[in-house]
Design an enzyme around this catalytic site. Structure first.
Site, PDB file in Angstrom:
ATOM      1  N   LYS A 259       0.896  -1.105   0.059  1.00 57.41           N
ATOM      2  CA  LYS A 259      -0.021  -0.032  -0.092  1.00 57.41           C
ATOM      3  C   LYS A 259       0.940   1.166  -0.005  1.00 57.41           C
ATOM      4  O   LYS A 259       2.059   1.304   0.487  1.00 57.41           O
ATOM      5  CB  LYS A 259      -0.878   0.063   1.411  1.00 57.41           C
ATOM      6  CG  LYS A 259      -1.833  -1.185   1.401  1.00 57.41           C
ATOM      7  CD  LYS A 259      -2.672  -0.846   2.629  1.00 57.41           C
ATOM      8  CE  LYS A 259      -3.754  -1.914   2.851  1.00 57.41           C
ATOM      9  NZ  LYS A 259      -4.772  -1.756   2.047  1.00 57.41           N
ATOM     10  N   ARG A 333     -10.560 -11.361   1.590  1.00 57.85           N
ATOM     11  CA  ARG A 333     -11.381 -12.333   1.077  1.00 57.85           C
ATOM     12  C   ARG A 333     -10.766 -13.934   1.115  1.00 57.85           C
ATOM     13  O   ARG A 333     -11.541 -14.574   1.333  1.00 57.85           O
ATOM     14  CB  ARG A 333     -11.760 -12.128  -0.277  1.00 57.85           C
ATOM     15  CG  ARG A 333     -10.593 -11.917  -1.432  1.00 57.85           C
ATOM     16  CD  ARG A 333     -10.845 -11.023  -2.615  1.00 57.85           C
ATOM     17  NE  ARG A 333     -10.858  -9.695  -2.119  1.00 57.85           N
ATOM     18  CZ  ARG A 333     -11.180  -8.770  -2.951  1.00 57.85           C
ATOM     19  NH1 ARG A 333     -11.628  -8.992  -4.454  1.00 57.85           N
ATOM     20  NH2 ARG A 333     -11.251  -7.345  -2.680  1.00 57.85           N
TER      21      ARG A 333
END
Length: 486
Positions: A259, A333
């Site tokens: 990130k 996920r």
């Protein structure tokens, strides 16, 4: 100190319209409070305050807060109960003013809804300052008067539940590691005979063949934990439980798909899903709600270590499906896939998972509401009705086959962990991915990325991690419990 409410009149002129507690206090002062208020100018607008000192020996300082219109009721455009929201916001402002005056105790006018008043007081005063030497004075809010005591206490418990989630989300990632998160929840549940807590180590996760979860954890020196909570509140221990699943990434660097550094510190709250569902179970236990609940939280860090997932790697989930990891920052996920598979072992009445899953959810709804993807209209209506009461809103999002095709069209595996059109419909493709690990007829995925933190949007929460939608989950459980009784 004392916080009292006053309603807006239809016109800007006219005498202040007090709540019943305000009227009673005004009589104690022989009308002095009303007289002083009228001298200060027009009646108080919603959320505005006036502070008076020396009116009564029992309450050296009195804060009068504007509640807006009386009996505003349900607002169909806003999807919440306007009265409850006005009370929460007004009481929070009043209590903070008492705190600024460094008064250690405040009595709060129930304002016609003691639960909402208690929530406003307890949520409004909360602040994470564990690691600061200079702290704001602690203020203890209490109900003013003896009526509505039960509703007040319920509001306190609801708000303390959300504050627990806020505490966990706000704490630095070196203080809330996977094991420390699990131990903190275990400690909170220690005194409940209706609760069993299992802190599952990495060896257990491996025996469960949770390859997707383990693939995320292996980049970090912190070992993963699978937290499993069993709350047996139902009359029959064999009744099908509600299963809560929460994403528990205690720090998310993005892994190899790193990130940007700006704002990365906020990723200490990427375990917000686990924080909210675990806090909801703690609250359900405190309220002794008559329902069986199982909480599941896969906990780990997502770090760019030498063993970390690499873009293009293929991992195998618990149900045997293979997943191409095209972006290591779409890791939540992967954890949830294995936890959702495991959730089916319990013959669940319903499965509800919560996760700070996608930046796309924040883009879609901002902090106005939690996005809900569900295969069950029954489940949706219960969540929606709960959110109207709490003011912590939910909004239904699509689970179209259109999105499923974008994650199943994958060159190397059964699924890709990102949609093939990259950013398009990112929250929806993430939900479609999760749906591939669900066979239960009643399942809802709550994407809470947009409501993770609060700047100034929710007036009764200070700036920082929000702990949303803990109260909506608790209210949802309470309504489900009511259904079971009926």
């Amino acid at each position: 100190g004392l916080v009292l409410g006053t309603y807006s009149s239809e016109k800007d002129e006219g005498a202040a319209q007090f709540t019943s507690a305000g009227d009673a206090f005004d009589r104690l002062t022989s009308g002095k409070l009303r007289e002083l208020l009228s001298l200060c100018g027009p009646p108080l607008k919603k959320g505005k305050t006036r502070v008076f000192h020396g009116l009564h020996q029992d309450f050296p300082s009195v804060v009068v807060v504007g509640l807006g219109k009386k009996d505003a009721g349900l607002n169909d455009h806003e999807n919440w109960n306007e009265d409850k929201e006005n009370i929460r916001a007004a009481v929070a402002v009043g209590c903070r003013q008492i705190q600024d005056l460094e008064i250690p105790c405040v009595e709060v006018d129930p304002c016609g809804d003691a639960q909402a008043a208690a929530e406003g007081a307890v949520l409004g005063l909360h602040e994470y300052n564990e690691l600061k030497q200079k702290k704001k004075p602690v203020v203890t809010p209490q109900l003013h008067g003896s009526a509505e005591r039960e509703a007040w206490q319920k509001g306190v418990i609801y708000a303390e539940g959300q504050n627990l989630a806020r505490y966990l989300m706000e704490a630095p990632a070196n203080y809330i590691t996977p094991i420390k998160f699990a131990e903190h929840i275990e400690q909170k549940l220690r005194n409940f005979s209706t609760v069993k807590v299992h802190i599952r180590p990495e060896s257990w996760i491996a025996t469960q063949q949770m390859g997707a979860f383990l693939s995320v954890a292996k980049g970090s020196a912190e070992p993963p934990i699978f937290l499993e909570i069993h709350y047996s509140g139902g009359a029959n221990a064999n009744d099908s439980p509600l299963v809560f699943v929460g994403k528990g990434v205690t720090f998310d660097s993005g892994g190899i798909s790193l990130k940007p550094s700006s704002g990365m510190d906020a990723m200490r709250a990427d375990m917000g899903g686990a924080a909210t569902v675990c806090s909801a179970i703690v609250t359900a236990a405190a309220l002794n709600l008559p329902l069986n609940i199982i909480g599941l939280a896969p906990l780990c860090e997502n770090m760019p270590g030498g063993k970390a997932n690499k873009p293009g790697d293929v991992v195998r989930a618990k149900n045997g499906k293979t997943i191409q990891v095209d972006n290591t920052d779409a890791e939540g996920r992967l954890l949830l896939a294995d936890a959702l598979c495991y959730a089916h072992n319990f013959n669940p009445r319903a499965i509800v998972n919560a996760a700070t899953l996608t930046g796309a959810m924040d883009v879609a709804l901002g902090s106005a509401a939690t996005g809900v993807f569900t295969n069950s209209s029954w489940l949706w209506s219960h969540l929606y009705e709960a959110s109207i009461v709490t003011g912590d809103r939910v909004w239904r999002m699509p689970l179209f086959e259109h999105y499923t095709k974008q994650v199943t069209d994958c060159p190397l595996a059964d699924l890709s962990n990102i949609g093939k059109y990259s950013r398009a419909g990112g929250a929806c493709t993430a939900a479609a991915f999760l749906k591939e690990f669900v066979t239960a007829p009643h399942w809802a995925h709550l994407d809470i990325a947009g409501v993770m933190s609060n700047k100034d949007e929710v007036p009764y929460l200070r700036k920082g991690m929000a702990g949303r939608p803990t109260r909506t989950l608790v209210e949802f459980v309470a309504r489900l419990s009511q259904d079971s009784r009926n």
